[in-house]
Design a protein around this motif. Structure first.
Motif, mmCIF file in Angstrom:
data_model
loop_
_atom_site.group_PDB
_atom_site.id
_atom_site.type_symbol
_atom_site.label_atom_id
_atom_site.label_comp_id
_atom_site.label_asym_id
_atom_site.label_seq_id
_atom_site.Cartn_x
_atom_site.Cartn_y
_atom_site.Cartn_z
ATOM 1 N N PRO A 151 -9.450 -20.669 -2.831
ATOM 2 C CA PRO A 151 -8.935 -19.362 -2.427
ATOM 3 C C PRO A 151 -10.005 -18.278 -2.581
ATOM 4 O O PRO A 151 -10.907 -18.375 -3.409
ATOM 5 N N ARG A 152 -9.872 -17.298 -1.769
ATOM 6 C CA ARG A 152 -10.854 -16.209 -1.792
ATOM 7 C C ARG A 152 -10.756 -15.425 -3.092
ATOM 8 O O ARG A 152 -9.677 -15.214 -3.640
ATOM 9 N N GLU A 153 -11.911 -14.992 -3.555
ATOM 10 C CA GLU A 153 -11.921 -14.074 -4.693
ATOM 11 C C GLU A 153 -11.556 -12.698 -4.153
ATOM 12 O O GLU A 153 -11.859 -12.351 -3.026
ATOM 13 N N ASN A 154 -10.915 -11.925 -4.963
ATOM 14 C CA ASN A 154 -10.523 -10.563 -4.587
ATOM 15 C C ASN A 154 -9.634 -10.533 -3.347
ATOM 16 O O ASN A 154 -9.674 -9.588 -2.580
ATOM 17 N N ALA A 155 -8.876 -11.554 -3.112
ATOM 18 C CA ALA A 155 -7.964 -11.560 -1.970
ATOM 19 C C ALA A 155 -6.837 -10.567 -2.230
ATOM 20 O O ALA A 155 -6.339 -10.478 -3.350
ATOM 21 N N PRO A 156 -6.427 -9.804 -1.234
ATOM 22 C CA PRO A 156 -5.346 -8.845 -1.452
ATOM 23 C C PRO A 156 -4.028 -9.565 -1.694
ATOM 24 O O PRO A 156 -3.776 -10.629 -1.152
ATOM 25 N N LYS A 157 -3.214 -8.964 -2.519
ATOM 26 C CA LYS A 157 -1.902 -9.519 -2.804
ATOM 27 C C LYS A 157 -0.939 -9.148 -1.677
ATOM 28 O O LYS A 157 -1.224 -8.265 -0.879
ATOM 29 N N ALA A 158 0.184 -9.820 -1.618
ATOM 30 C CA ALA A 158 1.152 -9.584 -0.547
ATOM 31 C C ALA A 158 1.629 -8.135 -0.545
ATOM 32 O O ALA A 158 1.800 -7.528 0.514
ATOM 33 N N GLU A 159 1.814 -7.564 -1.731
ATOM 34 C CA GLU A 159 2.275 -6.169 -1.792
ATOM 35 C C GLU A 159 1.239 -5.221 -1.196
ATOM 36 O O GLU A 159 1.568 -4.255 -0.529
ATOM 37 N N GLN A 160 -0.019 -5.503 -1.461
ATOM 38 C CA GLN A 160 -1.081 -4.650 -0.937
ATOM 39 C C GLN A 160 -1.162 -4.766 0.579
ATOM 40 O O GLN A 160 -1.427 -3.775 1.264
ATOM 41 N N ILE A 161 -0.956 -5.937 1.088
ATOM 42 C CA ILE A 161 -1.021 -6.120 2.533
ATOM 43 C C ILE A 161 0.131 -5.400 3.211
ATOM 44 O O ILE A 161 -0.060 -4.709 4.206
ATOM 45 N N ARG A 162 1.332 -5.531 2.641
ATOM 46 C CA ARG A 162 2.492 -4.879 3.241
ATOM 47 C C ARG A 162 2.354 -3.368 3.246
ATOM 48 O O ARG A 162 2.707 -2.699 4.191
ATOM 49 N N SER A 163 1.848 -2.803 2.175
ATOM 50 C CA SER A 163 1.784 -1.346 2.091
ATOM 51 C C SER A 163 0.464 -0.800 2.601
ATOM 52 O O SER A 163 0.296 0.402 2.691
ATOM 53 N N LEU A 164 -0.469 -1.665 2.932
ATOM 54 C CA LEU A 164 -1.797 -1.261 3.383
ATOM 55 C C LEU A 164 -2.497 -0.388 2.353
ATOM 56 O O LEU A 164 -3.421 0.341 2.671
ATOM 57 N N GLY A 165 -2.058 -0.459 1.118
ATOM 58 C CA GLY A 165 -2.691 0.295 0.053
ATOM 59 C C GLY A 165 -2.394 1.780 0.095
ATOM 60 O O GLY A 165 -3.065 2.566 -0.558
ATOM 61 N N LEU A 166 -1.412 2.217 0.849
ATOM 62 C CA LEU A 166 -1.132 3.640 0.999
ATOM 63 C C LEU A 166 0.016 4.106 0.123
ATOM 64 O O LEU A 166 0.057 5.263 -0.277
ATOM 65 N N ILE A 167 0.956 3.233 -0.172
ATOM 66 C CA ILE A 167 2.105 3.622 -0.976
ATOM 67 C C ILE A 167 1.717 3.539 -2.448
ATOM 68 O O ILE A 167 1.098 2.580 -2.890
ATOM 69 N N GLY A 168 2.099 4.541 -3.183
ATOM 70 C CA GLY A 168 1.797 4.566 -4.612
ATOM 71 C C GLY A 168 0.396 5.086 -4.911
ATOM 72 O O GLY A 168 -0.111 4.895 -6.000
ATOM 73 N N LYS A 169 -0.232 5.746 -3.981
ATOM 74 C CA LYS A 169 -1.586 6.272 -4.173
ATOM 75 C C LYS A 169 -1.604 7.804 -4.060
ATOM 76 O O LYS A 169 -2.583 8.401 -3.648
ATOM 77 N N GLU A 170 -0.499 8.417 -4.450
ATOM 78 C CA GLU A 170 -0.409 9.866 -4.313
ATOM 79 C C GLU A 170 -1.453 10.592 -5.158
ATOM 80 O O GLU A 170 -2.022 11.596 -4.743
ATOM 81 N N GLU A 171 -1.741 10.051 -6.379
ATOM 82 C CA GLU A 171 -2.733 10.703 -7.245
ATOM 83 C C GLU A 171 -4.115 10.650 -6.625
ATOM 84 O O GLU A 171 -4.853 11.638 -6.631
ATOM 85 N N ALA A 172 -4.473 9.504 -6.056
ATOM 86 C CA ALA A 172 -5.800 9.376 -5.435
ATOM 87 C C ALA A 172 -5.899 10.281 -4.219
ATOM 88 O O ALA A 172 -6.935 10.916 -3.985
ATOM 89 N N THR A 173 -4.817 10.401 -3.458
ATOM 90 C CA THR A 173 -4.823 11.257 -2.296
ATOM 91 C C THR A 173 -4.989 12.709 -2.692
ATOM 92 O O THR A 173 -5.755 13.460 -2.100
ATOM 93 N N ALA A 174 -4.286 13.112 -3.745
ATOM 94 C CA ALA A 174 -4.387 14.498 -4.217
ATOM 95 C C ALA A 174 -5.797 14.793 -4.716
ATOM 96 O O ALA A 174 -6.334 15.876 -4.485
ATOM 97 N N ARG A 175 -6.392 13.826 -5.396
ATOM 98 C CA ARG A 175 -7.756 14.001 -5.900
ATOM 99 C C ARG A 175 -8.750 14.162 -4.749
ATOM 100 O O ARG A 175 -9.628 15.013 -4.797
ATOM 101 N N ILE A 176 -8.591 13.363 -3.719
ATOM 102 C CA ILE A 176 -9.520 13.414 -2.581
ATOM 103 C C ILE A 176 -9.358 14.712 -1.802
ATOM 104 O O ILE A 176 -10.326 15.369 -1.424
ATOM 105 N N LEU A 177 -8.116 15.121 -1.604
ATOM 106 C CA LEU A 177 -7.860 16.342 -0.846
ATOM 107 C C LEU A 177 -8.098 17.599 -1.668
ATOM 108 O O LEU A 177 -8.180 18.701 -1.114
ATOM 109 N N GLY A 178 -8.188 17.458 -2.944
ATOM 110 C CA GLY A 178 -8.448 18.603 -3.816
ATOM 111 C C GLY A 178 -7.246 19.497 -3.986
ATOM 112 O O GLY A 178 -7.363 20.675 -4.247
ATOM 113 N N SER A 179 -6.060 18.965 -3.816
ATOM 114 C CA SER A 179 -4.849 19.791 -3.942
ATOM 115 C C SER A 179 -4.392 19.859 -5.356
ATOM 116 O O SER A 179 -4.336 18.975 -6.107
#
Length: 102
Positions: A74-102
């Motif tokens: 199996p691949r190392e660092n393979a994305p988990k099923a949850e990450q694939i379903r959400s495309l890494g966007l859900i649950g990343k509100e803190e990172a988004t706020a940090r990037i946008l500077g809000s």
């Protein structure tokens, strides 16, 4: 094609194999069943051209071997099923706020 003509009006893709088979039958016509036995390889070539059964079986074996190799390593660092379903966007509100500077 059943008519003997290909899609573009020329000979069909298996016409050469058909000619080879027919030539074999004509040459070995007077020998009875032994004449047919001599033409088995030409018949197999013609049949393979029409139906691609040997090629399909080979492809299935290659695909099965590839899947087995993938499962064993199996691949190392393979994305988990949850990450694939959400495309890494859900649950990343803190990172988004940090990037946008809000």
């Amino acid at each position: 094609m059943a008519s003997g003509y290909g899609l573009n009006g020329g000979p069909s893709r298996c016409f050469v194999f058909w000619q080879e088979l027919l030539g074999c039958y004509v040459v070995n016509a007077g020998e009875g069943d032994s004449g047919k036995k001599k033409c088995i390889s030409a018949f197999e070539d013609y049949y393979e051209c029409l139906h691609h059964s040997k090629e399909a079986a080979r492809t299935r074996k290659l695909q099965a071997a590839y899947r087995k190799a993938e499962a064993m390593h199996p691949r190392e660092n393979a994305p988990k099923a949850e990450q694939i379903r959400s495309l890494g966007l859900i649950g990343k509100e803190e990172a988004t706020a940090r990037i946008l500077g809000s």
